[in-house]
Scaffold this active site. Sequence first.
Site, PDB file in Angstrom:
ATOM      1  N   LYS A  80      28.813  50.813  43.691  1.00  0.00           N
ATOM      2  CA  LYS A  80      27.834  51.809  44.179  1.00  0.00           C
ATOM      3  C   LYS A  80      28.477  53.172  44.385  1.00  0.00           C
ATOM      4  CE  LYS A  80      28.607  49.886  48.657  1.00  0.00           C
ATOM      5  NZ  LYS A  80      28.707  48.459  48.624  1.00  0.00           N
ATOM      6  N   GLY A 134      22.428  44.234  46.068  1.00  0.00           N
ATOM      7  CA  GLY A 134      22.990  42.923  45.712  1.00  0.00           C
ATOM      8  C   GLY A 134      22.142  42.163  44.708  1.00  0.00           C
ATOM      9  N   GLY A 160      31.393  37.590  59.222  1.00  0.00           N
ATOM     10  CA  GLY A 160      31.668  38.055  57.855  1.00  0.00           C
ATOM     11  C   GLY A 160      30.606  39.007  57.319  1.00  0.00           C
ATOM     12  N   THR A 182      35.355  38.701  45.802  1.00  0.00           N
ATOM     13  CA  THR A 182      34.129  38.034  46.266  1.00  0.00           C
ATOM     14  C   THR A 182      33.105  37.903  45.136  1.00  0.00           C
ATOM     15  OG1 THR A 182      34.534  39.074  48.394  1.00  0.00           O
ATOM     16  CG2 THR A 182      32.346  38.155  48.069  1.00  0.00           C
ATOM     17  N   LYS A 200      23.622  54.173  48.199  1.00  0.00           N
ATOM     18  CA  LYS A 200      22.559  53.404  47.536  1.00  0.00           C
ATOM     19  C   LYS A 200      21.307  54.255  47.373  1.00  0.00           C
ATOM     20  CE  LYS A 200      24.325  49.043  49.385  1.00  0.00           C
ATOM     21  NZ  LYS A 200      24.231  48.148  50.556  1.00  0.00           N
ATOM     22  N   ILE A 224      18.841  41.767  44.712  1.00  0.00           N
ATOM     23  CA  ILE A 224      17.428  42.188  44.573  1.00  0.00           C
ATOM     24  C   ILE A 224      17.253  42.947  43.261  1.00  0.00           C
ATOM     25  CG2 ILE A 224      15.527  43.448  45.662  1.00  0.00           C
ATOM     26  CD1 ILE A 224      17.087  43.294  48.305  1.00  0.00           C
TER      27      ILE A 224
HETATM   28  N1  LIG Z   1      30.840  41.773  48.152  1.00  0.00           N
HETATM   29  C1  LIG Z   1      29.561  42.049  48.095  1.00  0.00           C
HETATM   30  O1  LIG Z   1      28.735  41.447  48.771  1.00  0.00           O
HETATM   31  C2  LIG Z   1      29.067  43.140  47.172  1.00  0.00           C
HETATM   32  C3  LIG Z   1      27.692  43.387  47.077  1.00  0.00           C
HETATM   33  C4  LIG Z   1      27.223  44.381  46.207  1.00  0.00           C
HETATM   34  C5  LIG Z   1      28.138  45.115  45.483  1.00  0.00           C
HETATM   35  N2  LIG Z   1      29.477  44.861  45.628  1.00  0.00           N
HETATM   36  C6  LIG Z   1      30.408  45.664  44.840  1.00  0.00           C
HETATM   37  O2  LIG Z   1      31.115  44.817  43.985  1.00  0.00           O
HETATM   38  C7  LIG Z   1      32.430  45.333  43.764  1.00  0.00           C
HETATM   39  C8  LIG Z   1      33.447  44.242  44.092  1.00  0.00           C
HETATM   40  O3  LIG Z   1      33.307  43.877  45.448  1.00  0.00           O
HETATM   41  P1  LIG Z   1      34.054  42.597  46.041  1.00  0.00           P
HETATM   42  O4  LIG Z   1      33.479  42.383  47.388  1.00  0.00           O
HETATM   43  O5  LIG Z   1      34.037  41.491  45.067  1.00  0.00           O
HETATM   44  O6  LIG Z   1      35.545  43.162  46.180  1.00  0.00           O
HETATM   45  P2  LIG Z   1      36.883  42.345  46.539  1.00  0.00           P
HETATM   46  O7  LIG Z   1      36.574  41.007  47.078  1.00  0.00           O
HETATM   47  O8  LIG Z   1      37.736  43.269  47.339  1.00  0.00           O
HETATM   48  O9  LIG Z   1      37.587  42.132  45.108  1.00  0.00           O
HETATM   49  C9  LIG Z   1      38.096  43.180  44.366  1.00  0.00           C
HETATM   50  C10 LIG Z   1      38.840  42.612  43.163  1.00  0.00           C
HETATM   51  O10 LIG Z   1      39.200  43.691  42.321  1.00  0.00           O
HETATM   52  C11 LIG Z   1      40.594  43.649  42.048  1.00  0.00           C
HETATM   53  N3  LIG Z   1      41.053  45.032  41.989  1.00  0.00           N
HETATM   54  C12 LIG Z   1      40.898  46.005  42.922  1.00  0.00           C
HETATM   55  N4  LIG Z   1      41.446  47.159  42.493  1.00  0.00           N
HETATM   56  C13 LIG Z   1      41.951  46.901  41.274  1.00  0.00           C
HETATM   57  C14 LIG Z   1      42.638  47.681  40.327  1.00  0.00           C
HETATM   58  N5  LIG Z   1      42.930  48.963  40.555  1.00  0.00           N
HETATM   59  N6  LIG Z   1      43.017  47.089  39.179  1.00  0.00           N
HETATM   60  C15 LIG Z   1      42.743  45.789  38.931  1.00  0.00           C
HETATM   61  N7  LIG Z   1      42.080  44.998  39.791  1.00  0.00           N
HETATM   62  C16 LIG Z   1      41.705  45.544  40.948  1.00  0.00           C
HETATM   63  C17 LIG Z   1      41.242  42.880  43.166  1.00  0.00           C
HETATM   64  O11 LIG Z   1      42.425  42.307  42.663  1.00  0.00           O
HETATM   65  P3  LIG Z   1      43.399  41.402  43.581  1.00  0.00           P
HETATM   66  O12 LIG Z   1      42.598  40.156  43.826  1.00  0.00           O
HETATM   67  O13 LIG Z   1      44.588  41.132  42.741  1.00  0.00           O
HETATM   68  O14 LIG Z   1      43.655  42.193  44.813  1.00  0.00           O
HETATM   69  C18 LIG Z   1      40.134  41.872  43.502  1.00  0.00           C
HETATM   70  O15 LIG Z   1      40.255  40.736  42.681  1.00  0.00           O
HETATM   71  C19 LIG Z   1      32.530  46.597  44.630  1.00  0.00           C
HETATM   72  O16 LIG Z   1      32.213  47.722  43.863  1.00  0.00           O
HETATM   73  C20 LIG Z   1      31.458  46.364  45.679  1.00  0.00           C
HETATM   74  O17 LIG Z   1      30.937  47.573  46.211  1.00  0.00           O
HETATM   75  C21 LIG Z   1      29.957  43.900  46.441  1.00  0.00           C
END
Ligand SMILES: NC(=O)c1ccc[n+]([C@@H]2O[C@H](COP(=O)([O-])OP(=O)(O)OC[C@H]3O[C@@H](n4cnc5c(N)ncnc54)[C@H](OP(=O)(O)O)[C@@H]3O)[C@@H](O)[C@H]2O)c1
Length: 431
Positions: free
Chosen positions: A108, A137, A190, A16, A208, A139
């Site tokens: 986090k 996020g 979502g 994402t 957080k 902010i």
């Molecule tokens: N989503 C939000 O709104 C949001 C907001 C604030 C902070 N965050 C933080 O941002 C980070 C990412 O969140 P996200 O929502 O983008 O997660 P996500 O959609 O689940 O994406 C995770 C990505 O990381 C890859 N990945 C996971 N484990 C891995 C590993 N061991 N080795 C290599 N690649 C790996 C996955 O690969 P594959 O695609 O091949 O599975 C995927 O592409 C997290 O720490 C989350 O807490 C997210």
Amino acid sequence: MQSPGSLQIGLIGLGTVGSQVADRLLNHRDSLRRRSGMDLQLARVLVRSRYTSRAFAVPPDLMTTDPEAILGDPSIQVVVELAGGEEPARSYLEKALRAHKHVVTANKLVMAKHGPALLELAGEMNVDLYFEAAVGGGIPLISTFKVDLLANEIERIAAVINGTTNFVLGRMAAEGLDLAAAVAEAQALGYAEADPSDDIGGFDAAYKLAIMASIGFGARVHPDSVYTEGIGGVEAVDFRYARELGYEIKLLAYAARAGSRIEARVHPVLVPHGHPLAAVEGNHNAVYIEGDLVGQVLLQGQGAGGRPTASSVVGDLLDLASSIRRQVQTRVAFTFDPDIEVVPMSEVIARAYFRSTVADRPGVLAAIFQVFGEEGVSISSAIQKEAFDADGSAEFVVTTHPAPDAALQKTRERIAGLDSVRRVSAFLRVL
Ligand SMILES: NC(=O)c1ccc[n+]([C@@H]2O[C@H](COP(=O)([O-])OP(=O)(O)OC[C@H]3O[C@@H](n4cnc5c(N)ncnc54)[C@H](OP(=O)(O)O)[C@@H]3O)[C@@H](O)[C@H]2O)c1
């Protein structure tokens, strides 16, 4: 090929947030160069599987499934970690820092549990560790603490920092939905994950808060020392009584200086109408900070989502690129005093809201009031609702003046044990 004016970036994760970051880096390269004076070059992208279908297509020659292609490549200057989870992300970050690579992360969980140790390691290695996206996020929170509020002694942080629970509580308040129905609606839109327990249980907010309290108060606040209660005990009827009393119900993340110690807690709370946090709607986040010089500051916006979070990640990259280009070390090292303790919840002075289901007969209220009196908890307001026809019971709602939380809990236990009380159906704190 690395040119002198370029920053070679290794991205871990293309989900994402990672997709939005990659999109920005590849499709806004010229404007990013103008802003930072450096070419932000996406050099390598690590994922678990090459075969996952993705929202954003990165050139296949940049993709890898081998962590060493980033962590072991000396030409990569900065690792952007957007994989999430505790391991292997923490180990990857440690390895990157030890290899003198700068790090930008949105993780986090890792920053809440290991942030002080990783920041100290970054200092030792003379590299930067940025984590703006780990809290709130899009902010701008961490940079606000790091730069704009640095002159202050922070007195208090009060935040609605979990968008999922804020959305869920908002739907319960507006439509009278029960928790399960409101969570199902959040999932359909979502706003909640398939397993929402981290949000509903208050753990996401506790991570957080641990980060904000650590940097705000210069303490080592581990999430395990944050008293954490989720929204599972809030029922639709509580919103009606809260409104009657002049409050909204929010999941609050709260930290405050308390002499030489600090308070750090996450729980549902009645927030008075008119307080800025009472008006935070939907999946928005808001963080209210009090500093001794600045007074009160309120930061509000989208606390999650790929695009707002990418805004923080790419902002961190631009800041890093500008400081490398100017060959200045702009970073202010956060310091963490390991001796600052967190006040146990039992010693916290709080106000409470009790909702009890009682037998509708004479003497019941006198017995309840007697318990409050014996525990030294004074009552601020009381409402008794008419008897339910079916079983002759009535609802009795009390809010208290401030008292030690241990006394409030003891009062709750003793009231629940009275013959004439069927149950204490809700016990919430009042801001
Ligand atoms: N989503 C939000 O709104 C949001 C907001 C604030 C902070 N965050 C933080 O941002 C980070 C990412 O969140 P996200 O929502 O983008 O997660 P996500 O959609 O689940 O994406 C995770 C990505 O990381 C890859 N990945 C996971 N484990 C891995 C590993 N061991 N080795 C290599 N690649 C790996 C996955 O690969 P594959 O695609 O091949 O599975 C995927 O592409 C997290 O720490 C989350 O807490 C997210």
